[in-house]
Design an enzyme around this catalytic site. Structure first.
Site, PDB file in Angstrom:
ATOM      1  N   LYS A  62       0.819  -1.233   0.000  1.00 47.75           N
ATOM      2  CA  LYS A  62       0.000   0.000   0.000  1.00 47.75           C
ATOM      3  C   LYS A  62       0.847   1.276   0.000  1.00 47.75           C
ATOM      4  O   LYS A  62       0.774   2.092   0.920  1.00 47.75           O
ATOM      5  CB  LYS A  62      -0.959   0.011   1.187  1.00 47.75           C
ATOM      6  N   ASP A  65       3.202   8.060  -1.256  1.00 49.26           N
ATOM      7  CA  ASP A  65       4.258   9.049  -1.018  1.00 49.26           C
ATOM      8  C   ASP A  65       4.279   9.984  -2.228  1.00 49.26           C
ATOM      9  O   ASP A  65       3.397   9.905  -3.087  1.00 49.26           O
ATOM     10  CB  ASP A  65       5.609   8.338  -0.830  1.00 49.26           C
TER      11      ASP A  65
END
Ligand code: C5P
Length: 233
Positions: A62, A65
């Protein structure tokens, strides 16, 4: 149906426990999900070990960023030869496009890339109050799925009960991967919105992710085969 399959969530805390569990599967090689706990405990080596045994792997990390960081991280995952990996759609279309670029190998091949829309642990009330998203949770899930499709991703992780509306919005070919699956006569545990493998098949989801009903079963191989029988047929 193109690729209906049962993925076992290997939520174990060590490589030893995971490999001991997989040793039980002597006549079949199930698709396996490696999550954060196992990956952080055992590192990339566990991916290579399971892959070398002939299993397909969904690496459930998952990512979320800035686009450049996700692109570079995805390039590393792509070299590990996993079959499916994921990220949070909340990272924006730009981040998802960058992820896809990073994931694509020089020969043009790549693992399937799937987006998490809203986690099933997030209630509509919390999403609206804490995240200041004013839309309904269903509209948010559909919008995030549409964003994932626009970015070129293959599909989304969603509850089995959401798979229908995602398919309606994004088309049949858009892949849905659904946890929250329980046998009709089994324990529900901490999952809230659950459905059976047979019902998941009717709804038309592509992959079901099943953890404890298989990993905690007295006979995990029989439980896996029952899942395949009900879901794949
Ligand atoms: O044991 P169980 O069948 O509930 O395992 C489901 C797996 O799917 C777990 O690895 C869990 O972390 C994962 N998952 C989930 N709900 C989501 C996303 C992932 O249950 N929304």
């Amino acid at each position: 149906m193109k690729h209906r399959d049962v993925i076992i969530a290997c939520d174990f805390s060590s490589a030893e426990a995971t490999l001991q569990f997989l040793d039980k599967f002597t006549d079949c090689k199930p698709f396996v999900k490696i999550g954060m706990e196992l990956y952080y405990a055992a590192g990339p080596a566990i991916v290579q070990q399971i892959k070398a045994r002939g299993h397909k792997i969904f690496l459930d990390l998952k990512l979320h960023d800035i686009p450049n960081t996700v692109k570079k991280a995805m390039a590393v995952l792509s070299k590990m030869d996993v079959d499916m990996c994921n990220l949070h759609a909340a990272g924006t279309i730009e981040m998802m496009k960058a992820a896809l670029e990073g994931l694509t190998r020089e020969d043009g091949t790549r693992p399937l890339l799937i987006a998490v829309t809203q986690l099933t642990s997030t209630s509509e009330e919390r999403m609206q109050r804490e995240l200041l998203i004013n839309a309904s949770i269903n509209d948010t899930i559909v919008q995030y799925a549409r964003n994932a499709k626009e970015a070129g991703l293959d599909g989304v992780v969603c509850s089995p009960l959401e798979a229908g509306m995602v398919k309606e919005a994004c088309g049949e070919a858009f892949v849905t991967v659904t946890p929250g699956v329980r046998f009709a006569d089994g324990e529900v545990g901490d999952q809230v919105r659950v459905t059976t493998p047979a019902r998941a098949k009717e709804i038309g989801t592509d992959y079901i992710v099943v953890g404890r009903p298989i990993t905690q079963a007295t006979d995990p191989v029989a439980a896996y085969k029952r899942c395949v029988e009900e879901f794949v047929g």
